[in-house]
Design a protein around this motif. Structure first.
Motif, short mmCIF file in Angstrom:
data_model
loop_
_atom_site.label_atom_id
_atom_site.label_comp_id
_atom_site.label_asym_id
_atom_site.label_seq_id
_atom_site.Cartn_x
_atom_site.Cartn_y
_atom_site.Cartn_z
N ALA A 41 0.82 -1.22 0.00
CA ALA A 41 0.00 0.00 0.00
C ALA A 41 0.85 1.27 0.00
CB ALA A 41 -0.94 -0.01 1.20
N GLY A 42 1.91 1.33 0.79
CA GLY A 42 2.75 2.53 0.85
C GLY A 42 3.45 2.82 -0.46
N ILE A 43 3.99 1.80 -1.07
CA ILE A 43 4.66 1.97 -2.36
C ILE A 43 3.66 2.31 -3.44
CG2 ILE A 43 6.00 0.77 -4.14
CD1 ILE A 43 7.41 -0.72 -1.88
N ASN A 44 2.47 1.73 -3.35
CA ASN A 44 1.44 2.02 -4.34
C ASN A 44 0.99 3.47 -4.26
OD1 ASN A 44 -0.09 1.05 -6.50
ND2 ASN A 44 -1.89 0.91 -5.19
N ARG A 45 0.86 4.02 -3.04
CA ARG A 45 0.51 5.44 -2.89
C ARG A 45 1.60 6.33 -3.47
NH1 ARG A 45 -1.53 3.63 1.97
NH2 ARG A 45 0.38 4.18 3.09
N LEU A 46 2.85 5.96 -3.22
CA LEU A 46 3.98 6.71 -3.77
C LEU A 46 3.97 6.66 -5.30
CD1 LEU A 46 6.58 8.31 -3.29
CD2 LEU A 46 7.79 6.12 -3.24
N ARG A 47 3.70 5.49 -5.86
CA ARG A 47 3.61 5.33 -7.32
C ARG A 47 2.50 6.20 -7.89
NH1 ARG A 47 0.31 2.80 -10.73
NH2 ARG A 47 -0.86 1.86 -9.05
N GLN A 48 1.34 6.21 -7.23
CA GLN A 48 0.22 7.01 -7.71
C GLN A 48 0.52 8.50 -7.64
OE1 GLN A 48 -2.93 5.50 -5.25
NE2 GLN A 48 -3.49 3.91 -6.73
N ARG A 49 1.16 8.93 -6.56
CA ARG A 49 1.52 10.36 -6.45
C ARG A 49 2.54 10.75 -7.51
NH1 ARG A 49 1.35 10.13 -0.18
NH2 ARG A 49 -0.75 10.92 0.15
N ALA B 193 2.96 9.30 -10.41
CA ALA B 193 2.25 9.31 -11.69
C ALA B 193 1.42 10.58 -11.84
CB ALA B 193 1.35 8.08 -11.81
N ASP B 194 0.76 11.01 -10.77
CA ASP B 194 -0.03 12.25 -10.81
C ASP B 194 0.84 13.45 -11.12
OD1 ASP B 194 -2.37 10.92 -10.27
OD2 ASP B 194 -2.45 11.49 -8.15
N VAL B 195 1.98 13.55 -10.45
CA VAL B 195 2.87 14.70 -10.64
C VAL B 195 3.46 14.69 -12.05
CG1 VAL B 195 5.07 15.72 -9.90
CG2 VAL B 195 3.38 15.00 -8.20
N LEU B 196 3.92 13.53 -12.52
CA LEU B 196 4.50 13.46 -13.86
C LEU B 196 3.45 13.73 -14.94
CD1 LEU B 196 6.92 10.41 -13.51
CD2 LEU B 196 7.51 12.85 -13.60
N THR B 197 2.26 13.20 -14.75
CA THR B 197 1.19 13.45 -15.72
C THR B 197 0.81 14.92 -15.73
OG1 THR B 197 0.36 11.21 -15.34
CG2 THR B 197 -1.12 12.74 -16.44
N PHE B 198 0.72 15.53 -14.54
CA PHE B 198 0.43 16.96 -14.45
C PHE B 198 1.50 17.77 -15.17
CE2 PHE B 198 1.42 20.93 -12.24
CZ PHE B 198 0.24 21.63 -12.45
N ALA B 199 2.77 17.43 -14.95
CA ALA B 199 3.87 18.17 -15.59
C ALA B 199 3.81 18.03 -17.11
CB ALA B 199 5.21 17.69 -15.06
N PHE B 200 3.58 16.82 -17.59
CA PHE B 200 3.50 16.59 -19.03
C PHE B 200 2.33 17.35 -19.65
CE2 PHE B 200 1.68 14.25 -22.61
CZ PHE B 200 2.74 14.29 -23.49
N THR C 21 -5.13 19.62 -17.33
CA THR C 21 -4.09 19.96 -16.36
C THR C 21 -4.71 20.43 -15.05
OG1 THR C 21 -2.59 20.55 -18.16
CG2 THR C 21 -2.04 21.38 -15.99
N LEU C 22 -5.74 21.25 -15.12
CA LEU C 22 -6.42 21.70 -13.90
C LEU C 22 -7.06 20.53 -13.16
CD1 LEU C 22 -8.15 24.98 -15.16
CD2 LEU C 22 -6.25 24.79 -13.54
N GLU C 23 -7.67 19.62 -13.89
CA GLU C 23 -8.27 18.44 -13.27
C GLU C 23 -7.21 17.59 -12.58
OE1 GLU C 23 -10.86 16.01 -11.70
OE2 GLU C 23 -11.54 17.67 -12.94
N LEU C 24 -6.07 17.42 -13.23
CA LEU C 24 -4.98 16.66 -12.62
C LEU C 24 -4.45 17.36 -11.37
CD1 LEU C 24 -3.18 15.62 -15.89
CD2 LEU C 24 -4.05 14.03 -14.17
N ALA C 25 -4.37 18.68 -11.41
CA ALA C 25 -3.91 19.43 -10.23
C ALA C 25 -4.88 19.24 -9.07
CB ALA C 25 -3.77 20.91 -10.57
N LEU C 26 -6.18 19.33 -9.36
CA LEU C 26 -7.18 19.15 -8.30
C LEU C 26 -7.14 17.73 -7.75
CD1 LEU C 26 -10.20 21.12 -9.76
CD2 LEU C 26 -8.75 21.77 -7.84
N GLN C 27 -6.98 16.74 -8.61
CA GLN C 27 -6.91 15.36 -8.14
C GLN C 27 -5.65 15.13 -7.31
OE1 GLN C 27 -7.33 12.85 -11.60
NE2 GLN C 27 -9.55 12.94 -11.51
#
Length: 160
Positions: free
Chosen positions: A85-93, A95-102, A147-153
């Motif tokens: 669970a801890g690694i999965n949360r880190l992976r999701q965060r 992914a969120d940050v990289l997707t937001f940046a892209f 991008t705004l949706e990704l930031a809010l998520q």
């Protein structure tokens, strides 16, 4: 303030998704019309395919944020079950940050393309020659809302 922005974005994205569906129906109707007049009436056609491509670009980008809000994009569920669970949360965060940046990078550049096409009066090189700022505007707007949706998520996930 956060919930006000999130609510406004949710309503805009839902409206954009419904309109995107209508745009796809219009594109399908244009293509059917093109096939019919070329086959039965032997009329030459030159603008229909390009218009439909533009409509599908508009539909794709304007519905992207709603699809993201509904988590309708492709996901790798296998990793969710395999990772702790801890690694999965880190992976999701991550992914969120990289997707937001892209997506932010693409949105910024899409606005640059829009401005250039608008300022220079660029048109398609086809015989029909529509203004290119029109599809570029919808690409820029769609990527900005995504991008705004990704930031809010990402902020929601951080709060949770």
């Amino acid at each position: 303030m956060f919930s006000l922005i999130a609510g406004a974005l949710r309503r805009f994205n839902r409206l954009a998704a419904y309109l995107s569906g209508a745009v796809i129906i219009v594109a399908a109707g244009i293509l059917v019309w093109q096939v019919a007049v070329r086959y039965w009436l032997k009329w030459p056609t030159d603008w229909e395919i390009e218009l439909c491509v533009m409509l599908l670009i508009i539909s794709t980008f304007m519905s992207a944020a709603h699809t993201q809000a509904e988590r309708g994009h492709v996901a790798i569920d296998l990793l969710d079950t395999m990772l702790p669970a801890g690694i999965n949360r880190l992976r999701q965060r991550l992914a969120d940050v990289l997707t937001f940046a892209f997506c932010g990078f693409v949105a910024f550049n899409a606005w640059e393309f829009f401005h250039e096409a608008w300022a220079d009066g660029k048109t398609s090189p086809s015989l029909w020659g529509p203004k290119l700022w029109i599809p570029y505007l919808f690409v820029a707007l769609g990527m900005t809302t995504l991008t705004l949706e990704l930031a809010l998520q990402t902020l929601r996930r951080k709060e949770a």
